[in-house]
Design a protein around this motif. Structure first.
Motif, mmCIF file in Angstrom:
data_model
loop_
_atom_site.group_PDB
_atom_site.id
_atom_site.type_symbol
_atom_site.label_atom_id
_atom_site.label_comp_id
_atom_site.label_asym_id
_atom_site.label_seq_id
_atom_site.Cartn_x
_atom_site.Cartn_y
_atom_site.Cartn_z
ATOM 1 N N ARG A 7 4.671 -1.191 0.096
ATOM 2 C CA ARG A 7 4.333 -0.977 -1.311
ATOM 3 C C ARG A 7 2.850 -0.673 -1.540
ATOM 4 N N GLU A 8 1.979 -1.302 -0.785
ATOM 5 C CA GLU A 8 0.539 -1.147 -1.041
ATOM 6 C C GLU A 8 -0.111 -0.040 -0.223
ATOM 7 N N LEU A 9 0.652 0.633 0.604
ATOM 8 C CA LEU A 9 0.070 1.672 1.466
ATOM 9 C C LEU A 9 0.012 3.016 0.737
ATOM 10 N N PRO A 10 -0.887 3.913 1.172
ATOM 11 C CA PRO A 10 -1.049 5.211 0.507
ATOM 12 C C PRO A 10 0.051 6.205 0.917
ATOM 13 N N ARG A 56 0.287 1.097 9.347
ATOM 14 C CA ARG A 56 -0.936 0.656 8.673
ATOM 15 C C ARG A 56 -2.181 1.041 9.499
ATOM 16 N N GLU A 61 -5.311 3.848 8.632
ATOM 17 C CA GLU A 61 -6.693 3.384 8.515
ATOM 18 C C GLU A 61 -7.654 4.162 9.396
ATOM 19 N N SER A 119 9.434 -2.907 0.290
ATOM 20 C CA SER A 119 8.547 -4.029 -0.017
ATOM 21 C C SER A 119 7.306 -4.048 0.881
ATOM 22 N N ARG A 131 -5.363 10.447 -0.236
ATOM 23 C CA ARG A 131 -5.930 9.094 -0.238
ATOM 24 C C ARG A 131 -6.231 8.579 1.168
ATOM 25 N N THR A 147 7.459 5.986 -1.001
ATOM 26 C CA THR A 147 8.719 5.549 -0.390
ATOM 27 C C THR A 147 9.883 6.284 -1.047
#
Length: 386
Positions: free
Chosen positions: A279-282, A381, A385, A276, A307, A285
């Protein structure tokens, strides 16, 4: 540093080990067979043979299956080297089968194609070591069907997988294999400090592995090749090894086994929470097969390098610099210098090599807190970045 894995030692474990220290036996006493019986009953196997490491368990499993010079052992390239080395210990040759890009286990499709070619070349394997990477079982029914067709034996390397299920049966039941091997290393799901176990439903294989773990010696008159001289008598009837598990290790394992279900449940809770949060990371999973319930020994992400601007190494080192004890599981075995001597080279197993170029194991252990997990995700994260 938040480690990628960590043992959980509780007072009950300490008391169990101290109890053995105060007993009459430190080795070859009653606790090892108690531990063997408990594990066999837990997973639904007929026989269990405890040893001092999973590597030893793999070795005696291969020897019991009479793997020898002139034979072939096949396994996954994405595993610890022991899954392949056990074949070399027996004098056999070793080859690999590429992985499925979703499960990271041996691909049944790649296996079937390789078997077809090997049959025409007269180089079929005698033993296949099917590795349940991260705790997720291989597609054992498909592999078993191929074994029936092509005549090879199956060892499940379930070093990551005790406590998991396949088709709603416990991993270790040996429904689709000849022998299953567990590891009890400290970072595994339950620990004996160091230790391993081979399980089987074949009494003859169990008997052979029991002798091989202890110098090839027997005290059973039925197994002796000549008449015993008296009740003290023993015979060496095979060339075995000193692979015995101690009473101390078995006592720790028995105590830990009481918490097996709780450990696996917590690992799955943490894995679902990672799913969860990430989920939005490049990244990708871990995908779980619907026929399986994983022991979740490891949580491996794959970076979407197309990405992000950072390299695989950059992300790994950034996480380490932030105090996150990430790891890589594993460098493909065929790329190790020892195996390159046998002619393996980059490009031989492209799915395994693609996995290696992207994979990072994030911390996962049953005592991990949600705060620690949040720290891992925040650090990841930030690393992505950069």
């Amino acid at each position: 540093m938040i480690p990628y894995g960590q043992q959980d030692i509780q007072q009950a474990d300490i008391d169990a080990v101290v109890g053995v220290l105060r007993s009459d036996f430190l080795t070859q006493g009653p606790v090892v067979p108690q531990f063997e019986t408990a594990v066999a009953e837990k997973v639904g196997a007929s026989h269990a043979v405890a040893v001092n490491s999973a590597t030893s368990a793999l070795h005696i499993a291969c020897a019991a299956l009479e793997l020898q010079a002139g034979d072939w052992l096949w396994t996954s390239p994405v595993t610890f080297v022991a899954s392949a080395n056990c074949g070399l210990y027996c004098g056999a040759s070793v080859d690999f089968v590429d992985i499925d890009p979703h499960t990271y286990n041996i691909s049944p499709v790649a296996l079937e194609a390789k078997l077809e070619k090997a049959e025409s070349d007269g180089r079929l394997p005698k033993v296949l070591v099917a590795v349940h990477l991260c705790g997720q079982p291989c597609e054992m029914e498909a592999i078993h069907d191929l074994a029936q067709r092509y005549g090879f034996k199956i060892i499940e390397d379930a070093s990551h997988a005790i406590g998991g299920n396949y088709q709603k049966e416990r991993i270790g039941s040996c429904r689709y294999s000849d022998i299953t091997v567990f590891s009890f290393h400290p970072v595994k799901i339950v620990t004996t400090a160091e230790g391993g176990m081979s399980l089987t439903n074949d009494a003859k294989l169990a008997e052979r592995m029991q002798m091989l773990r202890s110098h090839g010696i027997t005290r059973d008159p039925i197994l002796m090749t000549k008449q015993p001289d008296g009740p003290w008598y023993y015979q060496q009837v095979d060339l075995g090894f000193n692979y015995r598990m101690t009473e101390l290790q078995a006592a720790l394992g028995l105590s830990q086994l009481d918490r097996l279900e709780a450990y696996v449940e917590r690992r799955n809770e943490l894995a679902a929470r990672y799913d969860s949060l990430l989920r939005e990371l490049p990244l990708v999973t871990p995908w779980q097969h619907p026929d399986a319930y994983s022991g979740r020994h490891l949580y491996v992400i794959r970076l979407r390098l197309d990405r992000i601007e950072s390299s695989h190494r950059d992300v790994f080192m950034s996480l380490r610099d932030q105090g996150i004890g990430v790891n890589i599981h594993y460098i493909p075995v065929h790329l190790q210098p020892w195996y390159e001597k046998f002619g393996f080279q980059p490009g031989d197993f492209p799915e395994a090599e693609a996995y290696y170029s992207q994979a990072i194991s994030l911390p996962l252990f049953p005592t991990m807190t949600e705060q620690q997990q949040n720290e891992v995700v925040d650090a990841l994260r930030l690393s992505l970045e950069k």
